[in-house]
Write an enzyme that holds these catalytic residues in place. Structure first.
Site, PDB file in Angstrom:
ATOM      1  N   MET A  79      12.109  42.952  36.758  1.00  0.00           N
ATOM      2  CA  MET A  79      12.261  42.052  37.899  1.00  0.00           C
ATOM      3  C   MET A  79      12.025  40.591  37.513  1.00  0.00           C
ATOM      4  O   MET A  79      11.592  40.287  36.410  1.00  0.00           O
ATOM      5  CB  MET A  79      11.280  42.450  39.004  1.00  0.00           C
ATOM      6  CG  MET A  79      11.508  43.847  39.542  1.00  0.00           C
ATOM      7  SD  MET A  79      10.275  44.351  40.765  1.00  0.00           S
ATOM      8  CE  MET A  79      10.620  43.203  42.101  1.00  0.00           C
ATOM      9  N   HIS A  80      12.341  39.710  38.436  1.00  0.00           N
ATOM     10  CA  HIS A  80      11.974  38.282  38.426  1.00  0.00           C
ATOM     11  C   HIS A  80      12.756  37.418  37.441  1.00  0.00           C
ATOM     12  O   HIS A  80      12.629  36.191  37.460  1.00  0.00           O
ATOM     13  CB  HIS A  80      10.476  38.084  38.132  1.00  0.00           C
ATOM     14  CG  HIS A  80       9.554  39.022  38.829  1.00  0.00           C
ATOM     15  ND1 HIS A  80       9.559  39.178  40.195  1.00  0.00           N
ATOM     16  CD2 HIS A  80       8.587  39.851  38.354  1.00  0.00           C
ATOM     17  CE1 HIS A  80       8.637  40.061  40.527  1.00  0.00           C
ATOM     18  NE2 HIS A  80       8.041  40.492  39.433  1.00  0.00           N
ATOM     19  N   ASP A 235      12.549  47.694  38.844  1.00  0.00           N
ATOM     20  CA  ASP A 235      12.088  48.832  38.049  1.00  0.00           C
ATOM     21  C   ASP A 235      10.976  49.638  38.713  1.00  0.00           C
ATOM     22  O   ASP A 235      10.973  50.872  38.652  1.00  0.00           O
ATOM     23  CB  ASP A 235      11.677  48.390  36.650  1.00  0.00           C
ATOM     24  CG  ASP A 235      10.701  47.224  36.629  1.00  0.00           C
ATOM     25  OD1 ASP A 235      10.261  46.751  37.708  1.00  0.00           O
ATOM     26  OD2 ASP A 235      10.369  46.759  35.521  1.00  0.00           O
TER      27      ASP A 235
END
Length: 482
Positions: A79-80, A235
């Site tokens: 992520m991110h 995830d």
């Protein structure tokens, strides 16, 4: 057949399952991380494409007939990450990853704006996407001026797979731009970072159809027409779908590169000051909370590199029987820490070293340090209104019974070990692909695996672990700022 693609920090995993959710085959391909400066962590999205091609090709070599029967693909990814593309969908610069802390000043500035916590339900952490874009605007203005779309890593793979600019709620909740309660982009927060909704992907639920596989790739992989791609998940939410952690009261602990204590919620329950993440789940009308530590197995892998041994051999030296904590305390803050400290600048430490501090003693301290960081997450989740009375263990670190006994004892709750099988993010992604392709009931599909064994807290070590945890808690404030 249904295909799950999980884009991890260290590699891509492709998992093929049938309609009864039996795993047919798995393909892998490795990835490297570039660290050009201290605190930086980047990857070239072209490497994700290469690794995905390799992982699926390895499946095709052995399971070509089964791969040809794929009707749905689900996506999962770390992520991110800030993946920036121009008007021609060309990558502008390497993706800035989740564990990159260069934008800690920008994160603090955004977090000081009360709208961010109020709308997203979360602290603006340095690893989140929005502060990275502020950093790019200030330090690479020519790159910022070219940005046509900001994509999360798995959604860049979607662009390559389908040509669509789409994302879903669970991943987008980690950007600091999503109104997490309303499950939509916030114009106010985008304005605050000099971006617009036009520069964001469209939003769907993780179980929805979010594109179809391009004809060229379908031909390359031997698939038919009209293979749908699900919205997918970040995830951790994908792992939750794989583990069946989708209903109120269910929880898991993940010992992967990072560490996660994840609890599903039936409603939105933010408490940003706790540093607990309150995100949308991949299933419609569901949310989750999680505490995140940045170095879990990464801490043991670092120790393995220093000692020139494998992480498995180091863990093996401890055996399976839990020992009382020793005199050495380890802080696992090798890349800073999120929950509960939100401190990108803090770094790891050994405290209490003596002549008697052997390799085995240090290994024990490293594993206990990660355990106590997860205990910190449990306390943070309690403060945010979520009670956890047992967890299921996933991730590579969960292969160590010693580590699981340490976690059970420190947290004071049983740790369940699922029956043999791979129920992680790739499996969760495949499940989402199945749901999108068939319209099946998401809760029915995302069932929990059978429990093979349960690791109970070691009652005789409860007091020793509590004393060691209280000592651990004193170290961070003592060294902060040094």
């Amino acid at each position: 057949m249904y295909l799950g693609l999980d884009l991890g920090t260290s590699g891509v995993k492709a998992m093929l399952i049938d309609g009864d959710q039996r795993v047919v085959g798995v393909g892998h391909a490795s990835l490297d991380v570039s660290r050009p400066h201290s605190g930086w962590s980047e990857q070239d999205p072209a490497h994700w494409v290469r690794a995905t091609r390799e992982a699926v090709a390895s499946l095709k070599d052995t399971f070509g007939k089964e791969l040809a029967a794929v009707k749905g693909i689900g996506l999962s990814g770390h992520m991110h990450g800030a993946t920036l593309v121009d008007a021609d969908d060309k990558v502008i610069r390497p993706c800035i990853l989740w564990n990159d802390t260069r934008s800690w000043k920008e994160a603090a500035e955004l977090d000081a704006d009360p709208r961010f916590r109020a709308i997203t339900g979360n602290i603006v952490f340095p690893g989140f996407t929005a502060p990275k874009l502020v950093w790019v605007e200030r330090n690479e203005p020519q790159a910022f001026a070219k940005v046509a779309k900001v994509l999360l890593p798995k959604d860049y793979l979607r662009l390559w797979l389908s040509g669509e600019h789409l994302s879903e709620m669970s991943d987008s909740a980690g950007t600091s731009w999503l109104d997490t309660g309303k499950r939509q982009w916030s114009k106010d927060l985008l304005d605050a970072t000099h971006l617009s909704e036009d520069q964001m992907p469209g939003l769907v639920e993780g179980t929805d159809v979010a594109g179809k596989l391009r004809a060229e790739l379908a031909a390359e992989w031997g698939m038919g027409e009209d293979v749908v791609i699900a919205g997918g998940a970040g995830d951790n939410a994908a792992s939750a779908c794989g583990m069946g952690t989708v209903a109120e009261g269910q929880a898991f602990v993940s010992l992967g590169t990072s560490g996660v204590l994840f609890a599903a919620n039936g409603f939105y329950l933010p408490k940003p000051e706790s540093a607990v993440h309150a995100f949308c789940h991949a299933l419609p009308a569901t949310w989750h909370q999680m505490g995140v530590i940045l170095s879990a197995t990464d801490a043991l892998n670092w120790h393995a590199g220093v000692t020139a041994m494998s992480a498995g051999d180091l863990a093996g030296e401890l055996g399976d029987d839990l020992k009382a904590p020793g005199s050495v305390t380890f802080l696992p803050y090798l890349s800073g820490e999120r929950t509960p400290h939100n401190d990108a600048q803090i770094r790891g430490a050994f405290i209490g070293l003596g002549h008697e501090s052997s390799r085995v003693v240090l290994t024990q301290a490293v594993m206990e340090g990660v355990t106590f960081a997860i205990r910190d997450n449990l306390e943070a989740l309690k403060s945010a209104g979520t009670a956890i009375d047992r967890v299921t263990a996933i991730g590579g670190g969960s292969r160590s019974r010693y580590w699981l006994a340490s976690i059970a004892t420190a947290l004071g709750i049983p740790v369940d070990i699922p029956a043999d099988g791979d129920f992680g993010a790739a499996f969760g992604a495949a499940r989402l692909g199945l749901i999108a392709a068939t319209g099946a009931d998401p809760v029915a599909v995302c069932s929990t695996p059978e429990t093979a064994a349960t690791v109970e807290p070691v009652a005789a070590l409860k007091d020793a672990y509590e004393a060691a945890y209280q000592r651990y808690r004193k170290v961070y404030p003592a060294i902060r700022g040094i």
